[in-house]
Design an enzyme around this catalytic site. Structure first.
Site, PDB file in Angstrom:
ATOM      1  CG  HIS A  70      68.031 -31.308 113.417  1.00 23.27           C
ATOM      2  ND1 HIS A  70      66.830 -30.657 113.584  1.00 23.27           N
ATOM      3  CD2 HIS A  70      68.422 -31.671 114.670  1.00 23.27           C
ATOM      4  CE1 HIS A  70      66.516 -30.629 114.866  1.00 23.27           C
ATOM      5  NE2 HIS A  70      67.476 -31.234 115.544  1.00 23.27           N
ATOM      6  CD  GLU A  72      65.726 -31.720 108.571  1.00 25.12           C
ATOM      7  OE1 GLU A  72      64.513 -31.691 108.841  1.00 25.12           O
ATOM      8  OE2 GLU A  72      66.594 -32.117 109.378  1.00 25.12           O
ATOM      9  CB  CYS A  98      62.905 -28.516 113.831  1.00 25.37           C
ATOM     10  SG  CYS A  98      64.599 -27.983 113.431  1.00 25.37           S
ATOM     11  CB  CYS A 101      65.810 -27.962 109.708  1.00 29.27           C
ATOM     12  SG  CYS A 101      67.103 -28.802 110.681  1.00 29.27           S
TER      13      CYS A 101
END
Length: 146
Positions: A70, A72, A98, A101
């Site tokens: 991801h 992040e 999410c 993260c």
């Protein structure tokens, strides 16, 4: 007055995160993230495969491959490899984080998260708030129509 200044900065950095998301090779969803501290971008990231892997994020069924990182996570690992610290920083991310993260954001010492698109689940944002991290939603349409 100070809130207006912060709002303008938030909108500018968010527009930059949206542009950064364009670097993603993912087809289903492109996400960009910036980590900003003392008005300086100290890290950036977008969703994609790990270094050295093919730049194909989805399988033949159009499902995201399990090893795709991801935005992040990419931004946090990038700052971890630098001489910068994300303690007290703000993360600008195009999609709300999410749960996985969110855990990384908490551990990285980031104190503020600004996002402009809601992820299908809200448990990541809820966890951030529970950890005392300020979570700010910016309407993407407002950002580009002002």
């Amino acid at each position: 007055m100070e809130k207006d200044k912060q709002r303008l900065l938030d909108e500018r950095y968010m527009r930059m995160a949206v542009i950064w998301a364009e670097n993603s090779y993912c087809v289903r969803r492109k996400v960009g993230a910036l980590i900003v501290k003392d008005k300086m971008i100290i890290s950036d990231g977008y969703n994609g495969t790990p270094s050295g892997f093919e730049n194909i994020c989805e399988d033949e069924n159009n499902e995201t491959k399990p090893y795709v990182l991801h935005a992040e996570a990419n931004a946090i690992t990038k700052v971890a490899c630098s001489h910068n610290s994300s303690m007290g920083a703000t993360m600008y991310v195009t999609s709300s984080p999410c749960i996985e993260c969110a855990k990384l954001i908490i551990q990285a010492g980031i104190k503020r998260v600004v996002y402009c698109q809601k992820y299908r689940r809200s448990d990541g944002a809820s966890l951030l708030e529970r950890a005392g991290i300020e979570v700010v939603y910016l309407d993407i349409d407002v950002i580009y129509n002002e």
